[in-house]
Each structure stands twice: as structure tokens, then as C-alpha cells.
Enzyme design. Structure first.
Site, PDB file in Angstrom:
ATOM      1  N   SER A  24       0.534  -1.268  -0.126  1.00 45.35           N
ATOM      2  CA  SER A  24      -0.413   0.012   0.068  1.00 45.35           C
ATOM      3  C   SER A  24       0.766   1.126  -0.074  1.00 45.35           C
ATOM      4  CB  SER A  24      -0.601   0.241   1.277  1.00 45.35           C
ATOM      5  OG  SER A  24       0.190  -0.223   2.821  1.00 45.35           O
ATOM      6  N   ASN A 111      -1.565  -3.132  13.057  1.00 49.65           N
ATOM      7  CA  ASN A 111      -3.370  -2.513  13.258  1.00 49.65           C
ATOM      8  C   ASN A 111      -3.511  -0.873  14.194  1.00 49.65           C
ATOM      9  OD1 ASN A 111      -2.973  -4.628  12.222  1.00 49.65           O
ATOM     10  ND2 ASN A 111      -4.073  -6.020  13.771  1.00 49.65           N
ATOM     11  N   HIS A 157     -40.935  21.601 -10.274  1.00 53.23           N
ATOM     12  CA  HIS A 157     -40.854  20.650 -12.199  1.00 53.23           C
ATOM     13  C   HIS A 157     -40.768  21.303 -12.379  1.00 53.23           C
ATOM     14  CE1 HIS A 157     -44.663  18.668  -9.750  1.00 53.23           C
ATOM     15  NE2 HIS A 157     -44.493  19.697  -9.117  1.00 53.23           N
ATOM     16  N   SER A 278     -14.856  25.036 -27.532  1.00 58.91           N
ATOM     17  CA  SER A 278     -15.366  23.789 -28.118  1.00 58.91           C
ATOM     18  C   SER A 278     -13.606  23.795 -29.381  1.00 58.91           C
ATOM     19  CB  SER A 278     -16.347  23.868 -28.422  1.00 58.91           C
ATOM     20  OG  SER A 278     -15.926  22.779 -30.266  1.00 58.91           O
ATOM     21  N   LYS A 284     -18.718  27.985 -29.038  1.00 59.69           N
ATOM     22  CA  LYS A 284     -19.269  27.483 -27.598  1.00 59.69           C
ATOM     23  C   LYS A 284     -18.099  28.115 -26.728  1.00 59.69           C
ATOM     24  CE  LYS A 284     -21.009  24.258 -27.255  1.00 59.69           C
ATOM     25  NZ  LYS A 284     -21.566  22.593 -27.095  1.00 59.69           N
ATOM     26  N   ASN A 286     -18.418  25.888 -22.591  1.00 65.89           N
ATOM     27  CA  ASN A 286     -18.942  25.154 -22.306  1.00 65.89           C
ATOM     28  C   ASN A 286     -18.635  25.393 -20.271  1.00 65.89           C
ATOM     29  OD1 ASN A 286     -19.933  24.147 -24.228  1.00 65.89           O
ATOM     30  ND2 ASN A 286     -17.039  22.976 -24.728  1.00 65.89           N
ATOM     31  N   GLU A 291     -19.897  20.761 -15.107  1.00 64.76           N
ATOM     32  CA  GLU A 291     -20.170  19.965 -15.504  1.00 64.76           C
ATOM     33  C   GLU A 291     -19.134  18.781 -14.076  1.00 64.76           C
ATOM     34  OE1 GLU A 291     -21.574  19.948 -19.557  1.00 64.76           O
ATOM     35  OE2 GLU A 291     -19.569  20.424 -19.242  1.00 64.76           O
ATOM     36  N   GLN A 323      -7.425  -2.584   4.450  1.00 59.55           N
ATOM     37  CA  GLN A 323      -6.375  -1.793   3.852  1.00 59.55           C
ATOM     38  C   GLN A 323      -6.894  -0.604   2.531  1.00 59.55           C
ATOM     39  OE1 GLN A 323      -2.267  -3.056   3.050  1.00 59.55           O
ATOM     40  NE2 GLN A 323      -2.478  -3.118   1.337  1.00 59.55           N
TER      41      GLN A 323
HETATM   42  N1  ARG Z   1      -0.883  -1.239   5.110  1.00 58.11           N
HETATM   43  C1  ARG Z   1      -2.565  -2.381   6.388  1.00 58.11           C
HETATM   44  C2  ARG Z   1      -3.759  -0.921   6.253  1.00 58.11           C
HETATM   45  O1  ARG Z   1      -3.806  -0.370   5.717  1.00 58.11           O
HETATM   46  C3  ARG Z   1      -1.818  -1.490   7.952  1.00 58.11           C
HETATM   47  C4  ARG Z   1      -1.735  -2.451   8.791  1.00 58.11           C
HETATM   48  C5  ARG Z   1      -1.591  -3.980   8.249  1.00 58.11           C
HETATM   49  N2  ARG Z   1      -1.738  -4.890   9.404  1.00 58.11           N
HETATM   50  C6  ARG Z   1      -1.493  -6.217   9.309  1.00 58.11           C
HETATM   51  N3  ARG Z   1      -1.599  -6.438  10.247  1.00 58.11           N
HETATM   52  N4  ARG Z   1      -0.942  -6.279   8.096  1.00 58.11           N
HETATM   53  O2  ARG Z   1      -4.698  -1.587   6.901  1.00 58.11           O
END
Ligand code: ARG
Length: 463
Positions: A24, A111, A157, A278, A284, A286, A291, A323
Site C-alpha cells: 500500500s 493495526n 417540476h 470547443s 461555444k 462550455n 459539469e 487496507q
Molecule cells: N497497510 C495496512 C493497512 O492499511 C496496515 C495494517 C497492516 N496490518 C497487518 N496486520 N497486516 O491496513
């Protein structure tokens, strides 16, 4: 390349595909500041509790400070084999200060660490978004102030219904934004709950002081249940829901601006800086910004759905699925904040075309309700008056005329009680001015409402 920090149990290296799939780091590196602040608070707490000695904590705090500078100077090497920002920073700390660095993770898990990081991140963004909404409300209030007595058709409406003040219409959006702000502010106490100390899921055997860690980070409260602390993502879902609603509000206004800037309506002209041309049709201009805001509403709503589905069916406590909370969250923060800022800029530079609004008010029988009310005041029962006016309108339409363009005898054919004072009664200014009921569109009421909003936003009439 530094080693993974959990290698002990493993005999074979991670598959490269798995490494890429699980990492990540590409997106959670955005949390580096929060991660470092959380780790520093944790190290200080460990020292205060005698779990680390003061020199060790000082070395950790200092090492983390240097890592922050390395990241900010673009000197930090983000190595995706290290999985996530937490591992990347910890590995670098160990590289820098040796074995002392290996003590940082005592009484902690990724965690509770990641839950803390996201909460810290979101508090700052929510506070920023509340401020962005204040700027948007200010732009709306200024626009209302500049055109305080301009009358436009009010619609139901999308059919012309009754005349209203443009300022009244704009202040309707202010109500939505005010509620948006209130919802965000209301979420802050639930956001500012530190999960640190829940460890992996069950708490820890060390004599930690979670309140102390929380206080250092400016969080007034700490978690009450360790399982919930590491598996709760309500605070993100809540934010995504609030963000989706903000986008829905912006999308409704965008839709109106798009309509209003067509040659059919021509109520407003979008600022050049907020429109594009455009590539083929030279005439135009836009409305791309409204949008896109309207379009991005779908994307933010999608993020809410995506995380709801991610969390649904997850057993307690932490699961790696979680994650998947970060990308929707980050994209939502960026999208909603940009949209609010752009809408503020757009309203600030919007040209209103009062002549077009006035012209629109004079076509389409917007005073018909008031003609019925007029007849009721002359003792005609409302249902009868309604029918008489309906017939008058049908006749006028057939003649290609507005109500006030009919002669009195013509009108009296359908509404015998009508008198010469009806003509004045039907003028849009008078129609609007009579709506003095609370929250109504009479200029006196709207001026009052605008003053309240200006006071709330600390705006003076000159702003
Ligand atoms: N990259 C993980 C997340 O975003 C961090 C926590 C990972 N914990 C684990 N026990 N793998 O959730």
C-alpha cells in the site's frame, strides 16, 4: 534494500506478484507525517511508563524527526517490498539508529497504528473542509448581497411557478452547506478517539498509558474496546457519507448553473476562467467546471459504496481488506475539497444577468396563485378562485398574452370579482413582497436571513 520486519517466521521470500498486490506504500505514504507523530507520541509514552529508557525514546523521536525531513526533502527511498508506510519508516529508523529502533514497536501493532494515522489525517482534512465550506458560503452570501432585490422565476417540476428573489434561491444552498458543516463538526469528537494501545486486537501486557499518547496528539478520548478500536472504520464511512452529500448539494447547484448558462435560460454568464471552448465549434463556451463537479458526485458516492461493501461481512477484528479504505478516502478528500473550492471561485466570479431574470418573471403566469389569493380576499372560495384563474390563464395563453395584458372586461368574463386594483396586485415585485411568512421570499425576510448568514460568516455588507 532493508529486510522485511516480520521475516522470522518465513523460510521462503514473498512472491513478487504478491508483494506488488499487497503493498500500500504507493498511496499510504501520504500518511507519513501522521505515522511519525503517532510513533513519537508512542515512544514518549513508553519512556514515561518506564518501558523504554529516556535516552532510547529521545533517539527514536530524533531519528523519526530526521526521517520526516528526508521524506520532505525527497531523499527517502520508498521501497515497495516494505509493504506500507509504517514498515518503511520503521525499517529506516532501524537502519539509522540500530537496535534502539527495534524497540519502537513495543506494545503496539500496525493495526492500532494505521487506525490512528487515518484518524489524525482525517481530523485535519475535516477541519480544512469545514473552512472550505465557510469560504463557499461567503461567496454565495456575497453574490446574494450584490443582487439582493433581483427577482427570478422560482420553479417546481422545472416549470415556472412563482417569482422569488435570486438571493432567496442562493440562500437555500447556504442552508445545505450549513448543515454540511454541522455534520462534519459533529463527527469530530468521534474522530478524535485514539485507538493506540489496542495493539493487534486484544490490548497488551505492558503497562501502557493510552490517555497520555492520545493527549500528545490532541485527542481528548481513547478507545474503550480494543477489538473495536482496530476494526472500526465507521469514522471513514461517516466522512464518505458526509462528503457524498456535499457533492450531491454541489451537483444540484452545478446542474442549475449549467442550465442557467444556456442560451435558453441565459440567467448567468460563467467566468471565462471557469469555462472552456470547443475544439470545433468556435461560438461555444462550455460549463466544464460545474459539469465535472456534477460528474465527480458519482465518483464520491461510489467511494462510499465501495467501503461499505468492503466492511460488510468482515469478522472482527482487523482484516487486510481494511487496507482498501485508503484510496477511496484520499480520493474523496481531494475531490470534495477541490469541488468546494472551485464552486466558491465560480460563484465569486459569476455574472448574473438581471434583465434576463426579470424578463423570465414576466412570462409564464407566475402571478396566477396571487390572482387566486386576490379573489379569495374578495370572498371567492379558494377552489372557485383557482378554477376562475385557470380559465383566465387558458384564455390569455390562447391570446398570446400575459394576465396583465388582458383588459378588465376580459378578465371579468372569468373572474367577475376582479377589479382594477388587480393589475398592481399582479406585479412580480408585489407578488414577492407579500410573501412575508417566516422563511418566505419577501425582500424583508430575505434581507433578515442574509444578515443572519453574514453574521454567522463574519461578513460585513461591504465584503
Ligand atoms: N497497510 C495496512 C493497512 O492499511 C496496515 C495494517 C497492516 N496490518 C497487518 N496486520 N497486516 O491496513
Amino acid at each position: 534494500m532493508p529486510d522485511k520486519l516480520w521475516l522470522g517466521r518465513f523460510a521462503a521470500p514473498t512472491d513478487k506478484l504478491v508483494e506488488d498486490f499487497t503493498s500500500s506504500l504507493d498511496f499510504d505514504r501520504r500518511l507519513y507525517r501522521q505515522d511519525i507523530a503517532g510513533s513519537q507520541a508512542h515512544a514518549r509514552m513508553l519512556a514515561k511508563q518506564g518501558i523504554l529508557n529516556p535516552e532510547e525514546a529521545a533517539a527514536i523521536v530524533q531519528g523519526l524527526e530526521e526521517i520526516r525531513q528526508e521524506i520532505e526533502a525527497d531523499e527517502f527511498i520508498f521501497d515497495s517490498s516494505l509493504e506500507d508506510i509504517h514498515m518503511a519508516i520503521e525499517a529506516r529508523l532501524i537502519e539509522k539508529i540500530g537496535d534502539t529502533g527495534r524497540k519502537l514497536h513495543t506494545a503496539r501493532s500496525r493495526n492500532d497504528q494505521v487506525a490512528l494515522d487515518v484518524r489524525l489525517f482525517l481530523v485535519a482534512e475535516v477541519e480544512g473542509l469545514i473552512q472550505d465550506l465557510t469560504e463557499l458560503r461567503r461567496a454565495g452570501a456575497r453574490l446574494a448581497r450584490r443582487h439582493l432585490n433581483v427577482i427570478m422565476p422560482g420553479y417546481t417540476h422545472l416549470q415556472r411557478a412563482q417569482p422569488v428573489l435570486l438571493a432567496h434561491h442562493l440562500l437555500a444552498y447556504d442552508e445545505m452547506w450549513r448543515r454540511d458543516q454541522a455534520r462534519l463538526a459533529d463527527s469530530l469528537p468521534r474522530l478524535m478517539v485514539s485507538p493506540l494501545g489496542a495493539a493487534a486486537l486484544a490490548g497488551t501486557t505492558f503497562p501502557i498509558d493510552p490517555e497520555f499518547t492520545a493527549a500528545q496528539l490532541g485527542f481528548p478520548t481513547v478507545f474503550r474496546n480494543s477489538l473495536d478500536a482496530v476494526s472500526d472504520r465507521d469514522f471513514i464511512l461517516e466522512f464518505l457519507a458526509h462528503a457524498a452529500l456535499i457533492m450531491v448539494h454541489l451537483s444540484r447547484l452545478s446542474e442549475e448553473l449549467i442550465l442557467w448558462s444556456t442560451s435558453e435560460f441565459a440567467f448567468v454568464e460563467l467566468p471565462d476562467a471557469y469555462a472552456t471552448g470547443s475544439s470545433i465549434m468556435p461560438q461555444k463556451k462550455n460549463p466544464d467546471v460545474p459539469e465535472l463537479i456534477r460528474g465527480k458526485c458519482g465518483r464520491v458516492t461510489g467511494h462510499l459504496m465501495s467501503l461499505l461493501m468492503t466492511v460488510k461481512g468482515l469478522p472482527l477484528a482487523y482484516n487486510r481488506d481494511l487496507q482498501e479504505d485508503k484510496e477511496p478516502l484520499f480520493d474523496t478528500v481531494d475531490t470534495v475539497r477541490a469541488s468546494v473550492k472551485l464552486m466558491a471561485g465560480l460563484l465569486g466570479a459569476l455574472t448574473i444577468r438581471p434583465a434576463r431574470l426579470t424578463a423570465a418573471v414576466h412570462g409564464g403566469y407566475l402571478s396566477a396563485t396571487d390572482m387566486a389569493d386576490y379573489l379569495v380576499r374578495k370572498s371567492v372560495p379558494f377552489r372557485t378562485a383557482h378554477e376562475q384563474v385557470g380559465r383566465t390563464v387558458r384564455y390569455a395563453e390562447f391570446q398570446g398574452k400575459e394576465l396583465w395584458e388582458l383588459s378588465l372586461p376580459e378578465i371579468q368574463r372569468f373572474a367577475p370579482q376582479a377589479g382594477p386594483d388587480l393589475y398592481d396586485w399582479l406585479r412580480p415585485e408585489n407578488v414577492v413582497a407579500r410573501r412575508t411568512s417566516p422563511g418566505g421570499t419577501a425582500p424583508t425576510r430575505v434581507a433578515e436571513a442574509l444578515r443572519l448568514v453574514e453574521q454567522e460568516l463574519i461578513l460585513t455588507e461591504e465584503d
